[in-house]
Design a protein around this motif. Structure first.
Motif, PDB file in Angstrom:
ATOM      1  N   UNK A   1      38.634 -50.846 -45.226  1.00 22.43           N
ATOM      2  CA  UNK A   1      39.933 -50.915 -44.561  1.00 22.43           C
ATOM      3  C   UNK A   1      39.781 -51.240 -43.082  1.00 22.43           C
ATOM      4  N   UNK A   2      38.654 -50.831 -42.491  1.00 21.29           N
ATOM      5  CA  UNK A   2      38.402 -51.101 -41.077  1.00 21.29           C
ATOM      6  C   UNK A   2      37.701 -52.448 -40.863  1.00 21.29           C
ATOM      7  N   UNK A   3      37.461 -53.190 -41.938  1.00 24.88           N
ATOM      8  CA  UNK A   3      36.796 -54.480 -41.813  1.00 24.88           C
ATOM      9  C   UNK A   3      35.296 -54.395 -41.668  1.00 24.88           C
ATOM     10  N   UNK A   4      34.701 -53.231 -41.914  1.00 29.15           N
ATOM     11  CA  UNK A   4      33.249 -53.047 -41.800  1.00 29.15           C
ATOM     12  C   UNK A   4      32.611 -53.280 -43.170  1.00 29.15           C
ATOM     13  N   UNK A   5      32.652 -54.528 -43.628  1.00 24.23           N
ATOM     14  CA  UNK A   5      32.227 -54.800 -44.998  1.00 24.23           C
ATOM     15  C   UNK A   5      30.722 -54.660 -45.199  1.00 24.23           C
ATOM     16  N   UNK A   6      29.933 -55.022 -44.200  1.00 27.45           N
ATOM     17  CA  UNK A   6      28.474 -54.898 -44.332  1.00 27.45           C
ATOM     18  C   UNK A   6      28.083 -53.435 -44.434  1.00 27.45           C
ATOM     19  N   UNK A   7      28.666 -52.594 -43.580  1.00 24.34           N
ATOM     20  CA  UNK A   7      28.374 -51.159 -43.642  1.00 24.34           C
ATOM     21  C   UNK A   7      28.915 -50.561 -44.928  1.00 24.34           C
ATOM     22  N   UNK A   8      30.077 -51.049 -45.385  1.00 30.48           N
ATOM     23  CA  UNK A   8      30.642 -50.562 -46.640  1.00 30.48           C
ATOM     24  C   UNK A   8      29.720 -50.862 -47.812  1.00 30.48           C
ATOM     25  N   UNK A   9      29.050 -52.019 -47.759  1.00 30.46           N
ATOM     26  CA  UNK A   9      28.091 -52.352 -48.829  1.00 30.46           C
ATOM     27  C   UNK A   9      26.941 -51.348 -48.865  1.00 30.46           C
ATOM     28  N   UNK A  10      26.475 -50.928 -47.698  1.00 29.65           N
ATOM     29  CA  UNK A  10      25.417 -49.914 -47.660  1.00 29.65           C
ATOM     30  C   UNK A  10      25.905 -48.597 -48.253  1.00 29.65           C
ATOM     31  N   UNK A  11      27.141 -48.209 -47.923  1.00 27.14           N
ATOM     32  CA  UNK A  11      27.693 -46.971 -48.473  1.00 27.14           C
ATOM     33  C   UNK A  11      27.887 -47.085 -49.979  1.00 27.14           C
ATOM     34  N   UNK A  12      28.237 -48.290 -50.439  1.00 30.96           N
ATOM     35  CA  UNK A  12      28.481 -48.499 -51.866  1.00 30.96           C
ATOM     36  C   UNK A  12      27.221 -48.258 -52.693  1.00 30.96           C
ATOM     37  N   UNK A  13      26.064 -48.463 -52.090  1.00 27.00           N
ATOM     38  CA  UNK A  13      24.806 -48.235 -52.808  1.00 27.00           C
ATOM     39  C   UNK A  13      24.631 -46.771 -53.189  1.00 27.00           C
TER      40      UNK A  13
END
Length: 383
Positions: A27-39
């Motif tokens: 939602x904040x546009x932090x897609x690269x960091x979100x990918x790390x969290x998704x792991x």
């Protein structure tokens, strides 16, 4: 991830789930960091054990007893534990990150053994895993974004479109290792059949024509023949590809690796184009530095690695290219090895001794390495 959450301060529960962290970062546009969290949000293989112990699963399969000593659920749990114990890295959160890499190379030599059913099974797992890591985005299409949650639909639509419009390549080297892997071969053949409409090109290399199978050999639009093991292999390959008599003779006698007479490495290209089949001998005219950097023969690789350790990457290649401008030292190594064997030395020890001898000469500018002294002295004089 901690730094991003501290900076963004999203509205999260006191003890959030990883999925909630992923959504907040997206939602904040932090897609690269979100990918790390998704792991960390996705299940692990070991979670199957907990799932198998659930009351619902237990009730479904409690009467299925494949063996006298354990139920189906117990056998399933044992299999999962065995897999996790053997491939522990596949049960952990993903750590490898290719980022925005445009070229990805995976070396499977250490994890793809051969020689037994157990080794063949491991090789199959590793090949399929590597194929997924390299090509998992190759078959995406923009319309697939319709099935993506609205929160990240725009982001993935751009990503899917870029993947669809780009020309992609999947390369398999040492394909002979998959001879006993029907699952791997089925995946490769499917990629070959469906790849064209997704802009995916295939490149597969191996030692013998029999390694490719009938489908790949018949459907390939280009065949690069760099050499054959013997006359019988040359005849088999020529018969399978229905080559002209002149091309047959070229394959039998003229594909001998890099050679100064040819100005590079000769090969035969058999190409389907405009409903015609073209057969032509060509020469890969890479310079000696590139030839040395790409050589895969054991003798050359041993000499090159020895000099890498002594001189460093760039200087080792420069000296090898100067001393052996043809891009290989195989003939000189063989000549010296045969001379040592005639004197009673063991073959393996003789080859190791020759490699060390040549490395000493090139590193110290003696013997064959004397040619380097002229170059070095002229360079020093110019300075």
């Amino acid at each position: 991830m901690d730094q991003a959450l501290h900076r963004l301060k999203p509205a999260l529960p006191q003890e959030p789930y990883w999925w909630e962290v992923v959504d907040a970062l997206c939602a904040a546009g932090e897609h690269v960091t979100a990918e790390l969290a998704n792991r960390h949000a996705v299940p692990r293989i070991s979670d199957l054990i907990s799932a198998g112990r659930s009351q619902h699963v237990q009730q479904l399969f409690e009467r299925v007893i494949p063996h006298r000593v354990e139920t189906l659920v117990e056998m399933f749990e044992r299999y999962v534990k065995s897999f996790v114990q053997r491939f522990s890295t596949l049960d952990a959160a993903t750590r490898i990150d290719f980022g925005q890499a445009r070229v990805i190379v995976l070396d499977l030599d250490a994890v793809a053994p051969t020689g037994s059913p157990d080794a063949d099974w491991q090789t199959s797992v590793m090949y399929l895993l590597a194929r997924h890591m390299v090509g998992r985005n190759f078959f995406l299409r923009p319309e697939y974004a319709e099935h993506v949650p609205e929160l990240v639909r725009k982001y993935h639509l751009e990503r899917f479109t870029e993947a669809y419009e780009a020309v992609k390549r999947l390369e398999y080297d040492e394909y002979q290792r998959t001879v006993a892997q029907p699952d791997v071969r089925a995946q490769v053949e499917r990629d070959d059949r469906e790849g064209a409409k997704h802009g995916v090109q295939m490149g597969i290399s191996s030692q013998r024509s029999d390694d490719f199978g009938e489908h790949l050999l018949s459907q390939a639009t280009g065949r690069w023949i760099c050499g054959v093991g013997d006359a019988d292999e040359a005849d088999r390959l020529s018969d399978r590809l229905r080559l002209a008599p002149g091309t047959r003779e070229t394959i039998r006698s003229r594909l001998n690796g890099p050679d100064q007479r040819h100005g590079g490495a000769p090969f035969v290209l058999v190409m389907n184009a405009a409903d015609l089949v073209w057969e032509q001998m060509l020469v890969n005219s890479l310079g000696p530095v590139e030839l040395w950097a790409l050589s895969t023969t054991p003798e050359d690789a041993s000499l090159r690695d020895n000099l890498y350790d002594r001189l460093g990457f760039g200087e080792a290649l420069r000296r090898l290219a100067r001393v052996f401008a043809g891009g290989t030292a195989v003939r000189e190594i063989k000549r010296r090895k045969d001379r040592r064997v005639l004197r009673g030395e063991e073959i393996e020890r003789a080859e190791q001794g020759v490699v060390m001898e040549l490395a000493d000469e090139i590193a110290n500018g003696v013997g064959l390495g004397m040619i380097l002294r002229d170059t070095d002295s002229l360079a020093m004089a110019a300075e």
